[in-house]
Design an enzyme around this catalytic site. Structure first.
Site, mmCIF file in Angstrom:
data_model
loop_
_atom_site.group_PDB
_atom_site.id
_atom_site.type_symbol
_atom_site.label_atom_id
_atom_site.label_comp_id
_atom_site.label_asym_id
_atom_site.label_seq_id
_atom_site.Cartn_x
_atom_site.Cartn_y
_atom_site.Cartn_z
ATOM 1 N N ASP A 35 -29.786 -13.093 -51.407
ATOM 2 C CA ASP A 35 -30.899 -13.091 -52.368
ATOM 3 C C ASP A 35 -31.658 -14.409 -52.379
ATOM 4 O O ASP A 35 -32.881 -14.434 -52.284
ATOM 5 C CB ASP A 35 -30.386 -12.828 -53.789
ATOM 6 C CG ASP A 35 -29.885 -11.405 -53.963
ATOM 7 O OD1 ASP A 35 -30.195 -10.558 -53.099
ATOM 8 O OD2 ASP A 35 -29.178 -11.154 -54.950
ATOM 9 N N ARG A 53 -24.494 -21.441 -66.589
ATOM 10 C CA ARG A 53 -25.961 -21.331 -66.531
ATOM 11 C C ARG A 53 -26.714 -22.486 -67.185
ATOM 12 O O ARG A 53 -27.656 -23.017 -66.591
ATOM 13 C CB ARG A 53 -26.432 -19.980 -67.105
ATOM 14 C CG ARG A 53 -25.940 -18.752 -66.342
ATOM 15 C CD ARG A 53 -26.021 -18.907 -64.855
ATOM 16 N NE ARG A 53 -25.693 -17.684 -64.137
ATOM 17 C CZ ARG A 53 -25.452 -17.626 -62.826
ATOM 18 N NH1 ARG A 53 -25.502 -18.743 -62.106
ATOM 19 N NH2 ARG A 53 -25.175 -16.495 -62.235
ATOM 20 N N ASP A 57 -28.196 -13.449 -67.091
ATOM 21 C CA ASP A 57 -28.390 -14.782 -66.515
ATOM 22 C C ASP A 57 -29.841 -15.244 -66.541
ATOM 23 O O ASP A 57 -30.125 -16.406 -66.780
ATOM 24 C CB ASP A 57 -27.833 -14.806 -65.087
ATOM 25 C CG ASP A 57 -26.311 -14.729 -65.087
ATOM 26 O OD1 ASP A 57 -25.697 -15.287 -66.019
ATOM 27 O OD2 ASP A 57 -25.738 -14.107 -64.179
ATOM 28 N N SER A 94 -20.773 -7.060 -56.558
ATOM 29 C CA SER A 94 -21.566 -8.257 -56.813
ATOM 30 C C SER A 94 -20.674 -9.198 -57.620
ATOM 31 O O SER A 94 -20.131 -8.820 -58.646
ATOM 32 C CB SER A 94 -22.819 -7.856 -57.604
ATOM 33 O OG SER A 94 -23.281 -8.971 -58.332
#
Ligand code: ARG
Length: 418
Positions: free
Chosen positions: A16, A96, A125, A176
């Site tokens: 990604d 994060r 996120d 994932s």
């Protein structure tokens, strides 16, 4: 020739964010600086740096933020008892805000106009990143390719092939995942069926409890003011201590969590986690609080823990409310020092012993044996007053209300207007 504007992209080295480098250059005509952050589990920063340059970054920066992550994020969350919905130790959610801060700092240092991240439009996120970035740097533009480009996984593969971006098939997985040293999360594939038991191949840090050793293992965790400082009598720094516990508790199958969770964006999603050290440390820390905090302190702390976990999960790290709660937590932890003995066995980390120089547990008060100092006669007066309001109310209600009127009536009957 004028120089192009720049964006700093949070870069993991995966498909990604690799596609994102090219896509941003094509779509926005910006130079891309990648920033790769190690939160304790990044094996090979140099190969990620090389890949970033291969896929077209003008500059590829890497940083080991493990120690900061532990001291400023993990330990405060442990002291707070922050488990989202009572179970999730918040590994990703804690990472994060730190990544967001490093993105902003880096963007400013390099005169970048924007920052970018690889989040999609339906997860937590993106919320955490965007809220943190805009709180720290209101002027910063945010680019989120995966939220903007509308490509399926297949489209993305095609795009990668067309642009000469190689896909590492050895790392291809039906899931994932995300990870840092506080834990690993696994989503997608068969896990999206909440009736399906997670297959063994979803797990990477833990052994199936049934396959775990038949012999129990013990570990003693020493805490100072709610922070773990040593294992089995040996002082250790934070990252080393967490790594060591993951390494020891994982093979006993400790730390597997199957959580049907409430996302910030309103979706319920099925999440699998592995967090051996986090699960063990939360249990040990809790056991030490049982020993050192009074009942009202424990009750109030429980309420704060719930709000603290929601705050972290919801991406509100850089808020005043966080500081307010943290002030209480820090103060509460002054007495949370001592040692907890944990038993690792077949998927469980169980407290089997606690000691503290500040223990509120007193043998001379608790004992049924010789040496009892508790005043048994004082109990009678206490019971008389403690029960007074209930006895009074029972007497009053018995006279005033027939039994059936006490039944709750919650569903009004249908009415027929004429
Ligand atoms: N559901 C967890 C959370 O919101 C894990 C998210 C994992 N993130 C990811 N990009 N795979 O914290």
């Amino acid at each position: 020739m004028t120089e192009k504007d720049t964006v700093v992209l949070a870069y993991s080295g995966g498909l990604d964010t690799s596609v994102a480098v090219t896509w941003i250059k094509e779509t926005y005509d910006l130079e891309v600086i990648t920033l790769t952050i190690d939160l304790g589990t990044q094996e090979d920063l140099e190969s990620i740096r090389r890949r970033a340059l291969e896929v077209g970054a003008v500059k590829a920066l890497v940083v080991d933020a493990t120690e900061v992550f532990v001291d400023y994020f993990i330990w405060p969350a442990l002291q707070a008892g922050a488990l989202y919905e009572g179970v999730y130790p918040l590994a990703t959610a804690l990472g994060r805000p730190l990544i967001a801060k490093l993105l902003v700092d880096t963007a400013r240092r390099h005169g970048a106009r924007a920052v970018a991240h690889g989040c999609t439009g339906k997860g937590n996120d993106q919320v955490r990143f965007d809220v943190a970035i805009k709180t720290l740097a209101p002027e910063m533009e945010i680019i989120a390719p995966a939220r903007e480009w509308g490509m399926t996984r297949e489209d993305e593969m095609d795009y990668a092939a067309e642009h000469g971006i190689t896909v590492d098939v050895t790392r291809k997985s039906p899931y994932s995942t995300d990870e840092n040293l506080w834990g690993r999360s696994i989503e997608c594939g068969v896990l999206e069926d909440p009736w399906a038991e997670p297959p063994e191949d979803a797990y990477a840090w833990t052994t199936a409890p049934a396959e775990a050793p038949d012999e129990a293992e013990y570990v003693e965790v020493e805490f100072e003011c709610g922070v773990p400082v040593g294992l089995d009598g040996r002082k250790m720094d934070g990252p080393e201590l967490i790594h060591e516990l993951n390494r020891r508790a994982g093979p006993h199958g400790v730390g597997r969590i199957d959580h049907l969770e409430n996302r910030v964006v309103g979706i319920k999603s099925r999440e699998i986690y592995e967090a051996p050290a986090a699960v063990l440390l939360h249990a040990a820390h809790r056991a030490l609080e049982e020993m050192t905090l009074t009942r009202p302190a424990l009750r109030f702390k429980q309420t704060v823990s719930t709000h603290y976990a929601d705050m972290i999960y919801d991406g509100l790290w850089f808020s005043k409310f966080h500081q307010d709660m943290a002030a209480f937590v820090l103060s509460s932890q002054q007495v949370v020092s001592g040692t907890v003995r944990m038993k690792l066995y077949k998927g469980q980390a169980t407290k089997v012993g606690v000691k503290s120089p500040l223990a509120l547990y007193r043998k001379e008060l608790a004992t049924y044996d010789e040496g009892d100092q508790f005043d048994h006669q004082a109990a009678l007066g206490f019971i008389a007053l403690h029960g007074l309001p209930v006895r009074t109310q029972a007497r009053v209600l018995k006279a005033a209300l027939p039994e059936e009127t006490l039944r709750p009536k919650l569903n009004p009957p249908e009415l027929t207007p004429e």
